[in-house]
Design an enzyme around this catalytic site. Structure first.
Site, short mmCIF file in Angstrom:
data_model
loop_
_atom_site.label_atom_id
_atom_site.label_comp_id
_atom_site.label_asym_id
_atom_site.label_seq_id
_atom_site.Cartn_x
_atom_site.Cartn_y
_atom_site.Cartn_z
N CYS A 140 3.56 7.28 -0.71
CA CYS A 140 4.79 6.18 -0.96
C CYS A 140 6.09 6.79 -1.03
CB CYS A 140 4.64 5.68 -2.46
SG CYS A 140 4.85 7.01 -3.30
N GLU B 283 5.39 -2.06 4.80
CA GLU B 283 4.69 -0.93 4.73
C GLU B 283 3.71 -0.84 5.57
OE1 GLU B 283 2.64 -0.18 0.83
OE2 GLU B 283 3.58 2.06 0.98
P1 NAD Z 1 -4.18 -0.89 -4.11
O1 NAD Z 1 -2.77 -1.76 -4.84
O2 NAD Z 1 -4.99 -1.49 -3.26
O3 NAD Z 1 -5.20 -0.19 -5.38
C1 NAD Z 1 -4.49 0.32 -6.70
C2 NAD Z 1 -5.59 0.16 -7.67
O4 NAD Z 1 -5.50 -1.17 -7.87
C3 NAD Z 1 -6.80 0.49 -7.64
O5 NAD Z 1 -7.40 1.33 -8.55
C4 NAD Z 1 -7.82 -0.72 -7.02
O6 NAD Z 1 -8.92 -0.66 -7.50
C5 NAD Z 1 -6.99 -1.63 -7.96
N1 NAD Z 1 -7.02 -3.15 -7.27
C6 NAD Z 1 -6.88 -3.37 -5.92
N2 NAD Z 1 -6.76 -4.70 -5.69
C7 NAD Z 1 -6.53 -5.31 -7.06
C8 NAD Z 1 -6.56 -6.42 -7.16
N3 NAD Z 1 -6.31 -7.62 -6.40
N4 NAD Z 1 -6.48 -6.67 -8.60
C9 NAD Z 1 -6.26 -5.91 -9.82
N5 NAD Z 1 -6.74 -4.23 -9.22
C10 NAD Z 1 -6.76 -4.19 -7.95
O7 NAD Z 1 -3.72 0.49 -3.60
P2 NAD Z 1 -4.12 1.70 -2.74
O8 NAD Z 1 -4.30 1.01 -1.40
O9 NAD Z 1 -5.18 2.11 -3.36
O10 NAD Z 1 -2.73 2.44 -2.66
C11 NAD Z 1 -1.68 2.50 -1.73
C12 NAD Z 1 -0.82 1.83 -2.17
O11 NAD Z 1 -0.12 2.71 -3.31
C13 NAD Z 1 0.55 2.05 -1.16
O12 NAD Z 1 1.13 0.65 -1.10
C14 NAD Z 1 1.36 3.20 -1.71
O13 NAD Z 1 2.81 2.87 -1.43
C15 NAD Z 1 1.20 2.74 -3.23
N6 NAD Z 1 1.64 3.98 -3.90
C16 NAD Z 1 2.94 3.96 -4.52
C17 NAD Z 1 3.22 5.06 -5.22
C18 NAD Z 1 4.48 5.01 -6.03
O14 NAD Z 1 4.93 6.05 -6.83
N7 NAD Z 1 5.30 3.98 -5.71
C19 NAD Z 1 2.58 6.12 -5.38
C20 NAD Z 1 1.27 6.37 -4.48
C21 NAD Z 1 0.80 4.96 -4.04
#
Ligand code: NAD
Length: 485
Positions: A282, A376
């Site tokens: 991120c 992104e």
């Molecule tokens: P994601 O949003 O797909 O998933 C994150 C979590 O949410 C997972 O545990 C997943 O099981 C759950 N999830 C997924 N879809 C859901 C839904 N519809 N309803 C409820 N829960 C749900 O993210 P990802 O693909 O695992 O991670 C990548 C993303 O995380 C990128 O956008 C990245 O920028 C972001 N990120 C942000 C930071 C920050 O500090 N801002 C840090 C790390 C990652």
């Protein structure tokens, strides 16, 4: 299957899920089948919350100086198992060995910060009128939850777990279903460290569990890290149910490159920022604002990018779907008239043909309205936009809905100061590609990159994981009485 099926963890025990639904856990490095992860149901979450609720009174009544002893031991175990943890992170996430190693090192640093908590959370005391004292104390919230993403399987869980637990809370963690193995290992190490049963719990699953966490009446606070789309949903659901919530979302980090920037330092920082962890950070550089003529720096960025080889010093992206999505972005930009200077599409690593790799990609002459400029991408891709001056560059950065990080490359203190003041992002870098504030400073973006009032790590996390009690005392019978006493 290399590892046994992933289990849930509560009451200090590992339990096979009762759910019949599961997903395969696949290594992005070579497509090997590592394990399977259950899509647990709400009854299993309820059991974990019960376990955390039962553990809370004793744990929260244990003095903080005793609670941190567990984390000194946990820190020692992270070091003792360093190689094994590095291998696990690399295997399940696709990072290079060095990147996985840095993730374990960062987890150790986060734990060290948690161990320093007794030095930071002492309250305040003041005689506010003759014989009358006010004092403040931080109290834990109760059962809290942490929902984490795929891109840092060990580090992001360690953003939340050590601080929340040292401060006296008990926790339910919901790992990413794509990378559940490191979290499980973390639970084993915590048990070995002497953490009392029920203080830390893991429930594996997907959307159903996340929604149930946001609705559970015994969970006091929810922290979330992931994409902005889900961060918004979690923030809305958790706060609708009157919980405290911090939800970190996605990012589109802009780098401002000025003509007076040090060329080789800038080129190597920009390239490392956009390609490190295969661009799945991120904090990754995703857009570059070329202010004026910086052609020679762009040419050095391309030279640096060509030195980055998938499978060697560039890890895999998380899945086939991610590879396809990233490559589609590049193709769309090309169709819209951007120029692909270094093309990472179609990368294949010999002997690891089922791995999911995208090579480093440099796209020039990107227009601010193109999707590679606004969205992104989460891959090793940098979109270069040409601007005539700094104000035009700042307008582009400010218009983007995200606001995690921004960096400026220049030798001019005035120009750097101008970007520090006017960039719309929570974390700013000057001549640094990945401006992650290290402990004790806190991590958190602005705008659509973070919902909620606090940051997630460092000193700011203390306010999130605790509530403040204010006590006023008067032992002196002669103390005067007025409308405030
Ligand atoms: P994601 O949003 O797909 O998933 C994150 C979590 O949410 C997972 O545990 C997943 O099981 C759950 N999830 C997924 N879809 C859901 C839904 N519809 N309803 C409820 N829960 C749900 O993210 P990802 O693909 O695992 O991670 C990548 C993303 O995380 C990128 O956008 C990245 O920028 C972001 N990120 C942000 C930071 C920050 O500090 N801002 C840090 C790390 C990652």
């Amino acid at each position: 299957m290399k590892y046994e099926a992933v289990k849930n963890y509560y009451d200090g025990n590992f339990y096979e899920s009762v759910s019949t639904e599961s997903l395969d856990v696949v290594s992005p490095i070579d497509g090997n089948h590592l394990s399977k992860v259950p899509m647990s149901g709400v009854e299993e979450l309820n059991k974990a919350v019960e376990s955390a609720k039962n553990a809370f009174p004793k744990w929260s009544n244990t003095p903080i100086k005793e609670r941190v002893q567990v984390f000194f031991k946990y820190r020692y175990l992270l070091e003792k198992n360093f190689e094994e943890l590095t291998a696990l992170v690399s295997e399940e996430n696709g990072k290079t060995w060095d990147e996985a190693k840095a993730e374990v090192e960062k987890s150790i640093e986060l734990t060290e910060f948690a161990c320093s908590m007794p030095q930071l959370v002492s309250g305040e005391i003041l005689e506010v009128s003759k014989g009358v004292e006010c004092r403040t104390e931080h109290f834990p919230l109760g059962v809290v939850a942490s929902i984490v993403p795929f891109n840092f399987p060990l580090m992001v869980p360690n953003w939340t777990m050590p601080n929340a637990l040292v401060l006296g809370n008990t926790m339910i963690m919901k790992p990413s279903e794509l990378v559940p193995l490191s979290c499980l290992r973390m639970a084993q190490l915590l048990k070995e460290s002497g953490l009392p049963d029920g203080v830390f719990n893991i429930i594996n699953g997907g959307r159903e569990i996340v929604e149930a966490i946001c609705a559970h009446e015994d969970i006091e606070a929810v922290s979330f890290v992931g994409s902005t789309k889900v961060a918004k949903l979690v923030y809305q659901q958790a706060t609708h149910n009157l919980k405290r919530c911090i939800a970190l979302g996605g990012a589109k980090n802009h780098l401002f490159v000025l003509p007076d920037a040090n060329p080789s330092m800038t080129a190597s920082n920009v390239t490392a920022s956009m390609s490190g962890c295969a661009g799945q950070r991120c904090m990754a550089a995703s857009a570059m604002l070329a202010v004026g003529n910086v052609d020679s720096i762009i040419s050095q960025i391309c030279d640096e990018a060509r030195k980055i080889v998938p499978g060697k010093n560039l890890g895999a992206v998380i899945s086939k779907a991610a590879k396809e999505r990233i490559e589609n972005y590049i193709t769309e930009a090309e169709k819209d008239g951007a120029k692909i200077l270094v093309d990472g599409r179609g990368a294949i690593v010999e002997g690891k043909e089922n791995g999911t790799y995208v090579g480093p990609t440099v796209i020039d002459y990107v227009k601010p309205e193109m999707s590679v400029a606004t969205e992104e991408i989460f891959g090793p891709v940098i979109s270069i936009m040409r601007t005539e001056n700094l104000d035009e560059a700042l307008r582009i950065e400010n218009a983007n809905p995200y606001g995690n990080a921004a960096s400026v490359f220049t030798q001019s203190g005035g120009a750097a100061r101008y970007v520090m003041e006017h960039a719309s992002a929570g974390m700013i870098g000057v001549n640094i590609g990945v401006p992650v504030p290290r402990e004790p400073f806190s991590f958190g973006g602005w705008n659509d990159s973070r919902f909620g009032a606090n940051d997630i790590t460092g000193k700011s996390s203390i306010e999130f994981w605790t509530k403040l009690k204010k006590t006023t005392t008067k032992w002196n019978p002669e103390a005067g009485i007025n409308w405030m006493s």
